[in-house]
Design a protein around this motif. Sequence first.
Motif, PDB file in Angstrom:
ATOM      1  N   UNK A   1     -62.012   5.567  82.136  1.00 40.25           N
ATOM      2  CA  UNK A   1     -61.469   4.990  83.361  1.00 40.25           C
ATOM      3  C   UNK A   1     -60.158   4.252  83.097  1.00 40.25           C
ATOM      4  N   UNK A   2     -59.992   3.738  81.881  1.00 40.51           N
ATOM      5  CA  UNK A   2     -58.814   2.941  81.529  1.00 40.51           C
ATOM      6  C   UNK A   2     -57.682   3.778  80.962  1.00 40.51           C
ATOM      7  N   UNK A   3     -58.013   4.840  80.279  1.00 38.31           N
ATOM      8  CA  UNK A   3     -57.054   5.552  79.446  1.00 38.31           C
ATOM      9  C   UNK A   3     -56.947   7.010  79.901  1.00 38.31           C
ATOM     10  N   UNK A   4     -55.943   7.326  80.719  1.00 34.49           N
ATOM     11  CA  UNK A   4     -55.877   8.700  81.236  1.00 34.49           C
ATOM     12  C   UNK A   4     -55.609   9.736  80.155  1.00 34.49           C
ATOM     13  N   UNK A   5     -55.131   9.287  78.990  1.00 33.81           N
ATOM     14  CA  UNK A   5     -54.860  10.242  77.904  1.00 33.81           C
ATOM     15  C   UNK A   5     -56.121  10.732  77.221  1.00 33.81           C
ATOM     16  N   UNK A   6     -57.267  10.115  77.517  1.00 34.97           N
ATOM     17  CA  UNK A   6     -58.490  10.471  76.793  1.00 34.97           C
ATOM     18  C   UNK A   6     -58.834  11.933  77.031  1.00 34.97           C
ATOM     19  N   UNK A   7     -58.992  12.694  75.967  1.00 35.34           N
ATOM     20  CA  UNK A   7     -59.366  14.091  76.135  1.00 35.34           C
ATOM     21  C   UNK A   7     -60.531  14.507  75.244  1.00 35.34           C
ATOM     22  N   UNK A   8     -60.842  13.694  74.242  1.00 36.60           N
ATOM     23  CA  UNK A   8     -61.838  14.132  73.263  1.00 36.60           C
ATOM     24  C   UNK A   8     -62.799  12.999  72.903  1.00 36.60           C
ATOM     25  N   UNK A   9     -64.078  13.329  72.843  1.00 32.21           N
ATOM     26  CA  UNK A   9     -65.075  12.404  72.298  1.00 32.21           C
ATOM     27  C   UNK A   9     -65.645  13.013  71.028  1.00 32.21           C
ATOM     28  N   UNK A  10     -65.599  12.245  69.957  1.00 33.70           N
ATOM     29  CA  UNK A  10     -66.138  12.752  68.702  1.00 33.70           C
ATOM     30  C   UNK A  10     -67.248  11.859  68.173  1.00 33.70           C
ATOM     31  N   UNK A  11     -68.183  12.461  67.491  1.00 35.76           N
ATOM     32  CA  UNK A  11     -69.180  11.679  66.753  1.00 35.76           C
ATOM     33  C   UNK A  11     -69.001  12.024  65.289  1.00 35.76           C
ATOM     34  N   UNK A  12     -68.619  11.019  64.522  1.00 35.54           N
ATOM     35  CA  UNK A  12     -68.177  11.293  63.160  1.00 35.54           C
ATOM     36  C   UNK A  12     -68.616  10.205  62.203  1.00 35.54           C
ATOM     37  N   UNK A  13     -69.853   9.829  62.268  1.00 36.79           N
ATOM     38  CA  UNK A  13     -70.333   8.870  61.295  1.00 36.79           C
ATOM     39  C   UNK A  13     -70.047   7.438  61.700  1.00 36.79           C
ATOM     40  N   UNK A  14     -70.470   6.460  60.921  1.00 36.53           N
ATOM     41  CA  UNK A  14     -71.089   6.656  59.624  1.00 36.53           C
ATOM     42  C   UNK A  14     -72.423   7.376  59.803  1.00 36.53           C
ATOM     43  N   UNK A  15     -72.825   8.053  58.771  1.00 40.17           N
ATOM     44  CA  UNK A  15     -73.991   8.905  58.916  1.00 40.17           C
ATOM     45  C   UNK A  15     -73.526  10.316  59.231  1.00 40.17           C
ATOM     46  N   UNK A  16     -74.459  11.194  59.481  1.00 41.02           N
ATOM     47  CA  UNK A  16     -74.106  12.589  59.703  1.00 41.02           C
ATOM     48  C   UNK A  16     -74.569  13.026  61.087  1.00 41.02           C
ATOM     49  N   UNK A  17     -73.609  13.448  61.901  1.00 39.84           N
ATOM     50  CA  UNK A  17     -73.899  13.767  63.301  1.00 39.84           C
ATOM     51  C   UNK A  17     -74.894  14.917  63.432  1.00 39.84           C
ATOM     52  N   UNK A  18     -74.885  15.833  62.469  1.00 41.32           N
ATOM     53  CA  UNK A  18     -75.804  16.974  62.567  1.00 41.32           C
ATOM     54  C   UNK A  18     -77.192  16.601  62.048  1.00 41.32           C
ATOM     55  N   UNK A  19     -77.248  15.694  61.070  1.00 40.91           N
ATOM     56  CA  UNK A  19     -78.550  15.264  60.545  1.00 40.91           C
ATOM     57  C   UNK A  19     -79.242  14.350  61.560  1.00 40.91           C
ATOM     58  N   UNK A  20     -78.506  13.375  62.086  1.00 41.39           N
ATOM     59  CA  UNK A  20     -79.072  12.449  63.078  1.00 41.39           C
ATOM     60  C   UNK A  20     -78.917  13.093  64.458  1.00 41.39           C
ATOM     61  N   UNK A  21     -79.373  14.309  64.568  1.00 42.12           N
ATOM     62  CA  UNK A  21     -79.016  15.186  65.682  1.00 42.12           C
ATOM     63  C   UNK A  21     -79.517  14.707  67.033  1.00 42.12           C
ATOM     64  N   UNK A  22     -80.725  14.111  67.056  1.00 40.69           N
ATOM     65  CA  UNK A  22     -81.280  13.710  68.360  1.00 40.69           C
ATOM     66  C   UNK A  22     -80.353  12.739  69.061  1.00 40.69           C
ATOM     67  N   UNK A  23     -79.809  11.780  68.291  1.00 37.76           N
ATOM     68  CA  UNK A  23     -78.940  10.771  68.910  1.00 37.76           C
ATOM     69  C   UNK A  23     -77.602  11.381  69.295  1.00 37.76           C
TER      70      UNK A  23
END
Lengths: 64, 488
Positions: free
Chosen positions: B114-136
């Motif tokens: 809502x604040x930042x019109x440039x926002x185009x991407x959401x990433x999940x990149x740790x700490x930890x492993x996004x594919x291992x902690x997959x449910x979250x």
Amino acid sequence: MAYKIVTAHCTACGACEFECPNAAVRFKAGAYVIDPRLCTECAGQFDAPQCASVCPVPKTCIPA
Amino acid sequence: MADIISLGGLQVASRDELGKALEGGGCAASSCGSKAGPADMDPATWAKVKDHPCYSEEAHHYFARMHVSVAPACNIQCNYCNRKYDCANESRPGVVSERLTPEQAARKVLAVAAEVPQLSVLGIAGPGDAAYDWKKTKATFDLVQKQLPDIRLCLSSNGLAMPDHVDEIVAMNIDHVTLTINTLDPEVGAQIYPWIFFRGKRHHGIEAATILLDRQMQALDMLVARGVLVKVNSVLIPGINEAGMQELNRVVKQKGAFLHNIMPLISDPAHGTHFGLTGQRGPTAAELRAVQDLCGDGANLMKHCRQCRADAVGMLGEDRGQEFTLDKLPEVVEDDGEKRAAYRDWVAREREDRRAAAEAAQAEVAVVAAPPMLVAVCTKGGGRINQHFGHATEFQIYEVDAAGVRFITHRRADNYCVGGHGDGETLSEIIRTLDGVPVVLCARIGEAPRERMAAAGIEVIDTCAQDYIETAILDLYASRNRRDALTA
Ligand code: SF4
Ligand code: SF4
């Protein structure tokens, strides 16, 4: 016969909760704890306790 | 603290206002030509990367990404990581100051959008492993996708758990995945990964590294086969994996990786990592460049990576994360998707203009027969020279010759634990950072720093404020070489 978590070392990553085959690890009052009534030390299920095998911090999941 | 001006200055409603905000005053831009445009990509790929600041060097001038940390559990141990460490002043992958539940993370994304019109991407990149902690990871993406269907999703992983989730990733429309692969040689891997946890068992040494490599290659093949863009990250660790980097680059390219990002090891005893404690050093800028040059014809190298923190918010190279911590989030967020749509429209026109501009300037230098020149640029986004020298925390380094302008890398001007440095020391640091770069282009500079820079043999020019970066560099190079020809 149960394992416990040394809260002072724990990073609260939750990996042990994820891996425990008996749902013995719970997040309670801001810390991960092992319920000794549910913990079997993974006997008969795995060669080694899963919580200790996955925990990133040495000596954090230890026999109670 | 990172400079937040670039995004703040752009928080305006209409397209025209956005244009004005970025153009400002200064000399008229004539033309410029970035090579990282659609010309060298097939249309389907360009459509996937054109708004993604981490995948397209050009996009990072216009778009912002944010990372949320919802997946703290990891299934491997790396010698460059210590998950206990957390410092708000530090900026490196895997470090985060706030852990969020999927619901909290989704609320945060909504507030930022809502604040930042440039926002185009959401990433999940740790700490930890996004594919291992997959449910979250999955719960977070599902919530965000429901509320913000226009935001792209991406995740990064060490690859070990990735093959188990590839089908879900495709079903969820995640079209960018980053795999961290540091070596193809299990003996080298054993020096980087003390252990992995796989299928209920902890594995060590070469056995662990072999399993990991196997799964990484499987993940890469599966993702590529399903049309997911894969970026491969490699941490360059001098004396450990640098010898194999060229081969790694060749193999991941051959397997279809879209980008290969070779990042320097960040190592400091204060981080408490294994490498930090054993005194393993990171590569120098020259060593990194040498390896990147060797890999020149392999997978497209990503040279603009800032190794941002896992909870970073903002354009590449800046972090507004501190503005959006949980306690500062409003309960109910009104999202205005229109603003983002208007911003994207504006960017499309601006990019066209920038590209056309570069072509004209390009014609001028095509006839120059002179050695290549390095130029440092201060920018806060938009592809223009629009940052005050004194505000720069990093410099974009470009190389120019008769063939055109190429982005080489960025160099940071600050320590990552800022503070405790006098101005004089900061300038000395900048002079060291810019070693080998004779010219800096910025929006403004004070007289005293200009003189100190000149004394160190670095000319700072602020007469092309607001110009397109490539155009200004091409013009400079053309005029320099005319001047040289006259004085010769
Ligand atoms: S030892 Fe096994 S059963 Fe007990 S808490 Fe750890 S993982 Fe769960
Ligand atoms: S795996 Fe170890 S560090 Fe992670 S939550 Fe469990 S006890 Fe804590």
